[in-house]
Design a protein around this motif. Structure first.
Motif, PDB file in Angstrom:
ATOM      1  N   TRP A  54     -60.586 -53.991 -58.106  1.00 34.88           N
ATOM      2  CA  TRP A  54     -60.307 -53.016 -57.061  1.00 34.88           C
ATOM      3  C   TRP A  54     -60.980 -53.476 -55.777  1.00 34.88           C
ATOM      4  N   VAL A  55     -60.618 -52.816 -54.662  1.00 31.78           N
ATOM      5  CA  VAL A  55     -61.318 -52.996 -53.393  1.00 31.78           C
ATOM      6  C   VAL A  55     -61.592 -51.623 -52.783  1.00 31.78           C
ATOM      7  N   ARG A  56     -62.713 -51.544 -52.099  1.00 34.30           N
ATOM      8  CA  ARG A  56     -62.988 -50.352 -51.275  1.00 34.30           C
ATOM      9  C   ARG A  56     -63.134 -50.848 -49.847  1.00 34.30           C
ATOM     10  N   PHE A  57     -62.710 -50.008 -48.912  1.00 35.81           N
ATOM     11  CA  PHE A  57     -62.670 -50.450 -47.513  1.00 35.81           C
ATOM     12  C   PHE A  57     -62.612 -49.247 -46.592  1.00 35.81           C
ATOM     13  N   ASN A  58     -62.922 -49.479 -45.340  1.00 42.00           N
ATOM     14  CA  ASN A  58     -62.731 -48.473 -44.299  1.00 42.00           C
ATOM     15  C   ASN A  58     -61.383 -48.724 -43.664  1.00 42.00           C
ATOM     16  N   ALA A  59     -60.489 -47.744 -43.764  1.00 42.45           N
ATOM     17  CA  ALA A  59     -59.198 -47.811 -43.083  1.00 42.45           C
ATOM     18  C   ALA A  59     -59.376 -47.122 -41.740  1.00 42.45           C
ATOM     19  N   HIS A  60     -58.946 -47.789 -40.696  1.00 45.60           N
ATOM     20  CA  HIS A  60     -59.137 -47.258 -39.345  1.00 45.60           C
ATOM     21  C   HIS A  60     -57.845 -46.645 -38.828  1.00 45.60           C
ATOM     22  N   LEU A  61     -57.998 -45.493 -38.172  1.00 48.40           N
ATOM     23  CA  LEU A  61     -56.872 -44.735 -37.644  1.00 48.40           C
ATOM     24  C   LEU A  61     -57.111 -44.463 -36.169  1.00 48.40           C
ATOM     25  N   GLY A  62     -56.133 -43.919 -35.537  1.00 43.97           N
ATOM     26  CA  GLY A  62     -56.298 -43.527 -34.144  1.00 43.97           C
ATOM     27  C   GLY A  62     -56.239 -44.727 -33.212  1.00 43.97           C
ATOM     28  N   GLN A  66     -60.030 -43.160 -29.361  1.00 40.61           N
ATOM     29  CA  GLN A  66     -60.387 -42.116 -30.322  1.00 40.61           C
ATOM     30  C   GLN A  66     -60.303 -42.702 -31.740  1.00 40.61           C
ATOM     31  N   MET A  67     -61.309 -43.486 -32.101  1.00 39.59           N
ATOM     32  CA  MET A  67     -61.330 -44.177 -33.385  1.00 39.59           C
ATOM     33  C   MET A  67     -61.804 -43.236 -34.497  1.00 39.59           C
ATOM     34  N   ARG A  68     -61.077 -43.272 -35.613  1.00 44.93           N
ATOM     35  CA  ARG A  68     -61.474 -42.559 -36.822  1.00 44.93           C
ATOM     36  C   ARG A  68     -61.336 -43.530 -37.979  1.00 44.93           C
ATOM     37  N   HIS A  69     -62.074 -43.280 -39.050  1.00 50.60           N
ATOM     38  CA  HIS A  69     -61.898 -44.108 -40.236  1.00 50.60           C
ATOM     39  C   HIS A  69     -62.095 -43.268 -41.491  1.00 50.60           C
ATOM     40  N   ARG A  70     -61.577 -43.808 -42.592  1.00 52.01           N
ATOM     41  CA  ARG A  70     -61.685 -43.142 -43.889  1.00 52.01           C
ATOM     42  C   ARG A  70     -62.008 -44.216 -44.927  1.00 52.01           C
ATOM     43  N   ARG A  71     -62.955 -43.911 -45.805  1.00 50.95           N
ATOM     44  CA  ARG A  71     -63.302 -44.836 -46.891  1.00 50.95           C
ATOM     45  C   ARG A  71     -62.251 -44.694 -47.985  1.00 50.95           C
ATOM     46  N   CYS A  72     -61.657 -45.795 -48.386  1.00 52.87           N
ATOM     47  CA  CYS A  72     -60.567 -45.795 -49.364  1.00 52.87           C
ATOM     48  C   CYS A  72     -60.881 -46.763 -50.504  1.00 52.87           C
TER      49      CYS A  72
END
Length: 160
Positions: A54-62, A66-72
Motif C-alpha cells: 500500500w501507499v499513504r500520501f497527502n493528496a492536494h486540492l484547491g 487556497q491549498m488544502r490536503h487530505r491524508r489518503c
C-alpha cells in the motif's frame, strides 16, 4: 461525419471526485496526449497491510492560493517509469481508485506525483478517457455537472 451515441462529451477542464479517497471538488485538466492520469501527492510512503503493498500520501486540492490536503491510503498497483514531454524520466507509485465525472464512475489508475508547479492538481489521461467512454471537445470547459458525492461504481457502462 460519424457520431457515437454511447460516448459522453467533456471539456478541456472538468470537476471530478475520487470518492474512495474522500476527495471531492477537484478540478481536472484533460490531457489526451498523456497516457496515464496523475494526482498531486506528497509525502508518499509505501507500507504493507495484510501482506499487500500500500501507499499513504497527502493528496492536494484547491489552488496555490487556497491549498488544502487530505491524508489518503490506497493499494499500490505498480511502480511505473513516466517520461515527461521534455524527456525527463521519473519512477512513480501507481494506485487505482474510483473516479467520478458527471454521472459516471469508473476505476482509473493514477500516478502519484508532485504537481505543485502545475495549475491543476489532477491530470486525466487518455486511458481514463477510453475506459470512461469519453470524447473531448477542447473548445469547452466544465461541461459535466459536479459529481454527486459520495458516488459508487456501477457495472460495465460506468454510468452512475
Amino acid at each position: 461525419m460519424k457520431t457515437f451515441d454511447h460516448l459522453s462529451v467533456i471539456g478541456l477542464r472538468e470537476w471530478v471526485a475520487l470518492p474512495d479517497l474522500g476527495l471531492a471538488g477537484l478540478r481536472a485538466k484533460i490531457d489526451t496526449g498523456a497516457s496515464t492520469s496523475s494526482l498531486h501527492a506528497t509525502e508518499v510512503e509505501p507500507f504493507t497491510r495484510n501482506g499487500e503493498r500500500w501507499v499513504r500520501f497527502n493528496a492536494h486540492l484547491g489552488s496555490v492560493v487556497q491549498m488544502r490536503h487530505r491524508r489518503c491510503e490506497a493499494p499500490l498497483v505498480a511502480m511505473k517509469t513516466i517520461k515527461s514531454s521534455n524527456g525527463h524520466a521519473q519512477v512513480r507509485y501507481v494506485i487505482r481508485t474510483a473516479l467520478a465525472l458527471g454521472d459516471r464512475v469508473w476505476e482509473v489508475e493514477f500516478t502519484l506525483a508532485c504537481r505543485k508547479a502545475m495549475r491543476y492538481r489532477l491530470l486525466l489521461g487518455s486511458k481514463a478517457l477510453v475506459h470512461g467512454q469519453l470524447v473531448v471537445n477542447p473548445g469547452l470547459k466544465y461541461v459535466q455537472d459536479k459529481p454527486a458525492f459520495p458516488a459508487t461504481i456501477t457495472p460495465s457502462t460506468g454510468a452512475a
